[in-house]
Design a protein around this motif. Structure first.
Motif, PDB file in Angstrom:
ATOM      1  N   LEU A  12     -60.795  -4.491  -4.540  1.00 47.11           N
ATOM      2  CA  LEU A  12     -59.970  -3.283  -4.557  1.00 47.11           C
ATOM      3  C   LEU A  12     -59.407  -3.006  -5.953  1.00 47.11           C
ATOM      4  CD1 LEU A  12     -57.890  -3.687  -1.259  1.00 47.11           C
ATOM      5  CD2 LEU A  12     -59.749  -2.059  -1.679  1.00 47.11           C
ATOM      6  N   ALA A  13     -59.231  -4.058  -6.751  1.00 44.66           N
ATOM      7  CA  ALA A  13     -58.721  -3.951  -8.125  1.00 44.66           C
ATOM      8  C   ALA A  13     -57.484  -3.056  -8.174  1.00 44.66           C
ATOM      9  CB  ALA A  13     -59.812  -3.431  -9.063  1.00 44.66           C
ATOM     10  N   ILE A  14     -56.450  -3.461  -7.459  1.00 45.82           N
ATOM     11  CA  ILE A  14     -55.222  -2.679  -7.375  1.00 45.82           C
ATOM     12  C   ILE A  14     -54.416  -2.875  -8.656  1.00 45.82           C
ATOM     13  CG2 ILE A  14     -53.075  -2.347  -6.099  1.00 45.82           C
ATOM     14  CD1 ILE A  14     -54.607  -3.358  -3.600  1.00 45.82           C
ATOM     15  N   THR A  15     -54.145  -1.795  -9.351  1.00 49.00           N
ATOM     16  CA  THR A  15     -53.432  -1.822 -10.625  1.00 49.00           C
ATOM     17  C   THR A  15     -52.038  -2.423 -10.457  1.00 49.00           C
ATOM     18  OG1 THR A  15     -54.615   0.154 -11.319  1.00 49.00           O
ATOM     19  CG2 THR A  15     -52.645  -0.407 -12.563  1.00 49.00           C
ATOM     20  N   GLY A  16     -51.711  -3.379 -11.308  1.00 49.26           N
ATOM     21  CA  GLY A  16     -50.393  -3.989 -11.303  1.00 49.26           C
ATOM     22  C   GLY A  16     -50.253  -5.169 -10.352  1.00 49.26           C
ATOM     23  N   PHE A  17     -51.290  -5.443  -9.548  1.00 55.15           N
ATOM     24  CA  PHE A  17     -51.270  -6.553  -8.603  1.00 55.15           C
ATOM     25  C   PHE A  17     -52.397  -7.517  -8.941  1.00 55.15           C
ATOM     26  CE2 PHE A  17     -48.856  -3.424  -6.377  1.00 55.15           C
ATOM     27  CZ  PHE A  17     -48.040  -4.096  -5.490  1.00 55.15           C
ATOM     28  N   ASN A  36     -43.366 -15.011  -7.082  1.00 53.97           N
ATOM     29  CA  ASN A  36     -44.388 -14.313  -7.876  1.00 53.97           C
ATOM     30  C   ASN A  36     -44.680 -12.940  -7.274  1.00 53.97           C
ATOM     31  OD1 ASN A  36     -44.896 -16.552  -9.667  1.00 53.97           O
ATOM     32  ND2 ASN A  36     -45.940 -17.521  -7.957  1.00 53.97           N
ATOM     33  N   PRO A  37     -43.787 -11.987  -7.477  1.00 54.85           N
ATOM     34  CA  PRO A  37     -44.030 -10.652  -6.921  1.00 54.85           C
ATOM     35  C   PRO A  37     -45.322 -10.034  -7.463  1.00 54.85           C
ATOM     36  CG  PRO A  37     -41.777 -10.853  -7.720  1.00 54.85           C
ATOM     37  CD  PRO A  37     -42.522 -12.066  -8.185  1.00 54.85           C
ATOM     38  N   LYS A  38     -45.834  -9.090  -6.699  1.00 59.33           N
ATOM     39  CA  LYS A  38     -47.058  -8.354  -7.038  1.00 59.33           C
ATOM     40  C   LYS A  38     -48.278  -9.266  -7.121  1.00 59.33           C
ATOM     41  CE  LYS A  38     -45.018  -4.440  -9.402  1.00 59.33           C
ATOM     42  NZ  LYS A  38     -45.086  -3.627 -10.615  1.00 59.33           N
ATOM     43  N   ARG A  39     -48.266 -10.319  -6.344  1.00 59.39           N
ATOM     44  CA  ARG A  39     -49.408 -11.219  -6.273  1.00 59.39           C
ATOM     45  C   ARG A  39     -49.717 -11.450  -4.795  1.00 59.39           C
ATOM     46  NH1 ARG A  39     -50.915 -16.325  -9.831  1.00 59.39           N
ATOM     47  NH2 ARG A  39     -51.023 -14.596 -11.258  1.00 59.39           N
ATOM     48  N   PHE A  40     -50.979 -11.259  -4.421  1.00 59.18           N
ATOM     49  CA  PHE A  40     -51.400 -11.445  -3.037  1.00 59.18           C
ATOM     50  C   PHE A  40     -51.738 -12.916  -2.795  1.00 59.18           C
ATOM     51  CE2 PHE A  40     -52.872  -7.077  -4.074  1.00 59.18           C
ATOM     52  CZ  PHE A  40     -52.050  -6.392  -3.202  1.00 59.18           C
ATOM     53  N   TYR A  41     -51.207 -13.463  -1.709  1.00 61.49           N
ATOM     54  CA  TYR A  41     -51.510 -14.818  -1.279  1.00 61.49           C
ATOM     55  C   TYR A  41     -52.150 -14.736   0.103  1.00 61.49           C
ATOM     56  CZ  TYR A  41     -48.725 -16.636  -5.099  1.00 61.49           C
ATOM     57  OH  TYR A  41     -48.248 -16.936  -6.343  1.00 61.49           O
ATOM     58  N   VAL A  42     -53.308 -15.341   0.263  1.00 63.19           N
ATOM     59  CA  VAL A  42     -54.048 -15.290   1.518  1.00 63.19           C
ATOM     60  C   VAL A  42     -53.996 -16.672   2.167  1.00 63.19           C
ATOM     61  CG1 VAL A  42     -56.251 -14.738   2.620  1.00 63.19           C
ATOM     62  CG2 VAL A  42     -55.558 -13.522   0.528  1.00 63.19           C
ATOM     63  N   VAL A  70     -52.145 -12.093   4.878  1.00 66.84           N
ATOM     64  CA  VAL A  70     -51.955 -11.871   3.443  1.00 66.84           C
ATOM     65  C   VAL A  70     -50.463 -11.615   3.223  1.00 66.84           C
ATOM     66  CG1 VAL A  70     -52.510 -10.391   1.478  1.00 66.84           C
ATOM     67  CG2 VAL A  70     -54.243 -10.853   3.230  1.00 66.84           C
ATOM     68  N   TYR A  71     -49.894 -12.277   2.232  1.00 63.32           N
ATOM     69  CA  TYR A  71     -48.483 -12.119   1.900  1.00 63.32           C
ATOM     70  C   TYR A  71     -48.357 -11.580   0.472  1.00 63.32           C
ATOM     71  CZ  TYR A  71     -47.908 -15.513   5.701  1.00 63.32           C
ATOM     72  OH  TYR A  71     -47.969 -16.169   6.899  1.00 63.32           O
ATOM     73  N   PHE A  72     -47.374 -10.701   0.277  1.00 56.25           N
ATOM     74  CA  PHE A  72     -47.022 -10.302  -1.083  1.00 56.25           C
ATOM     75  C   PHE A  72     -45.611  -9.749  -1.091  1.00 56.25           C
ATOM     76  CE2 PHE A  72     -48.711  -6.384   0.634  1.00 56.25           C
ATOM     77  CZ  PHE A  72     -47.988  -5.358   0.032  1.00 56.25           C
ATOM     78  N   ALA A  73     -45.006  -9.739  -2.256  1.00 55.10           N
ATOM     79  CA  ALA A  73     -43.637  -9.255  -2.418  1.00 55.10           C
ATOM     80  C   ALA A  73     -43.577  -8.298  -3.607  1.00 55.10           C
ATOM     81  CB  ALA A  73     -42.677 -10.424  -2.641  1.00 55.10           C
ATOM     82  N   VAL A  74     -42.642  -7.357  -3.521  1.00 53.12           N
ATOM     83  CA  VAL A  74     -42.385  -6.428  -4.627  1.00 53.12           C
ATOM     84  C   VAL A  74     -40.878  -6.251  -4.758  1.00 53.12           C
ATOM     85  CG1 VAL A  74     -44.585  -5.181  -4.400  1.00 53.12           C
ATOM     86  CG2 VAL A  74     -42.574  -4.373  -3.153  1.00 53.12           C
ATOM     87  N   ASP A  75     -40.453  -5.767  -5.898  1.00 58.25           N
ATOM     88  CA  ASP A  75     -39.036  -5.525  -6.156  1.00 58.25           C
ATOM     89  C   ASP A  75     -38.546  -4.402  -5.238  1.00 58.25           C
ATOM     90  OD1 ASP A  75     -36.507  -5.172  -7.173  1.00 58.25           O
ATOM     91  OD2 ASP A  75     -37.153  -4.606  -9.192  1.00 58.25           O
ATOM     92  N   ALA A  76     -37.496  -4.663  -4.462  1.00 53.07           N
ATOM     93  CA  ALA A  76     -36.977  -3.667  -3.527  1.00 53.07           C
ATOM     94  C   ALA A  76     -36.211  -2.557  -4.242  1.00 53.07           C
ATOM     95  CB  ALA A  76     -36.080  -4.331  -2.487  1.00 53.07           C
ATOM     96  N   GLY A 115     -33.540 -10.841   0.058  1.00 50.74           N
ATOM     97  CA  GLY A 115     -32.817 -10.708  -1.208  1.00 50.74           C
ATOM     98  C   GLY A 115     -33.118  -9.352  -1.825  1.00 50.74           C
ATOM     99  N   ASP A 116     -33.590  -9.358  -3.056  1.00 56.28           N
ATOM    100  CA  ASP A 116     -33.909  -8.104  -3.736  1.00 56.28           C
ATOM    101  C   ASP A 116     -35.413  -7.805  -3.702  1.00 56.28           C
ATOM    102  OD1 ASP A 116     -34.705 -10.087  -5.432  1.00 56.28           O
ATOM    103  OD2 ASP A 116     -33.823  -9.211  -7.243  1.00 56.28           O
ATOM    104  N   LEU A 117     -36.118  -8.380  -2.714  1.00 53.82           N
ATOM    105  CA  LEU A 117     -37.564  -8.175  -2.580  1.00 53.82           C
ATOM    106  C   LEU A 117     -37.928  -7.526  -1.246  1.00 53.82           C
ATOM    107  CD1 LEU A 117     -38.851 -11.670  -3.788  1.00 53.82           C
ATOM    108  CD2 LEU A 117     -38.912  -9.530  -5.091  1.00 53.82           C
TER     109      LEU A 117
END
Length: 130
Positions: A12-17, A36-42, A70-76, A115-117
């Motif tokens: 998928l080559a998702i920009t920023g991830f 590690n936000p913006k990183r996919f973990y399977v 699949v898990y991932f986090a981003v800044d809330a 938290g803030d994610l």
């Protein structure tokens, strides 16, 4: 199935991830994807079997569900502008995962604030009779 999901997310080559080859483990009680936000973990492939029909001869027919999360986090506070697009792209992968004899394909996305994610979990479930 895990390897397929990892390869398809990479394609998928998702920009920023980015995609991690590591499993989503916890370090000092904190999941790695929260660090590690913006990183996919399977996660590992999971299997669940439910009997559908049992014969007197000992043959069992079962529905076997194969799943991967699949898990991932981003800044809330400042989520990426393309977050909805990222989630929709991940949801779309459910139809491209190959597993012979699959009769039901499901994808569930859940999000939670930690938290803030914003932490998202994408769960792929493919069911087949065997």
């Amino acid at each position: 199935m895990r390897d397929q999901v990892v390869d398809k997310i990479k394609a998928l080559a998702i920009t920023g991830f980015s995609v991690s080859d590591e499993l989503p483990y916890e370090e000092s009680g904190v999941p790695i994807y929260n660090k590690n936000p913006k990183r996919f973990y399977v996660d590992r492939t999971q299997f669940d079997s439910t009997p559908v029909y049992q014969t007197l001869g000992g043959t069992n027919i079962s529905n076997t569900t194969t799943s991967v999360t699949v898990y991932f986090a981003v800044d809330a506070k400042n989520p990426p502008f393309q977050l909805d697009s990222v989630i929709n792209s991940l949801r779309g992968l459910e139809d491209s995962i190959e597993l012979a004899g699959t009769h039901t394909r499901e994808c569930t996305v859940t999000t939670d604030y930690v938290g803030d994610l914003i932490v998202a979990e994408v769960d792929y479930r493919l069911t087949r009779i065997n």
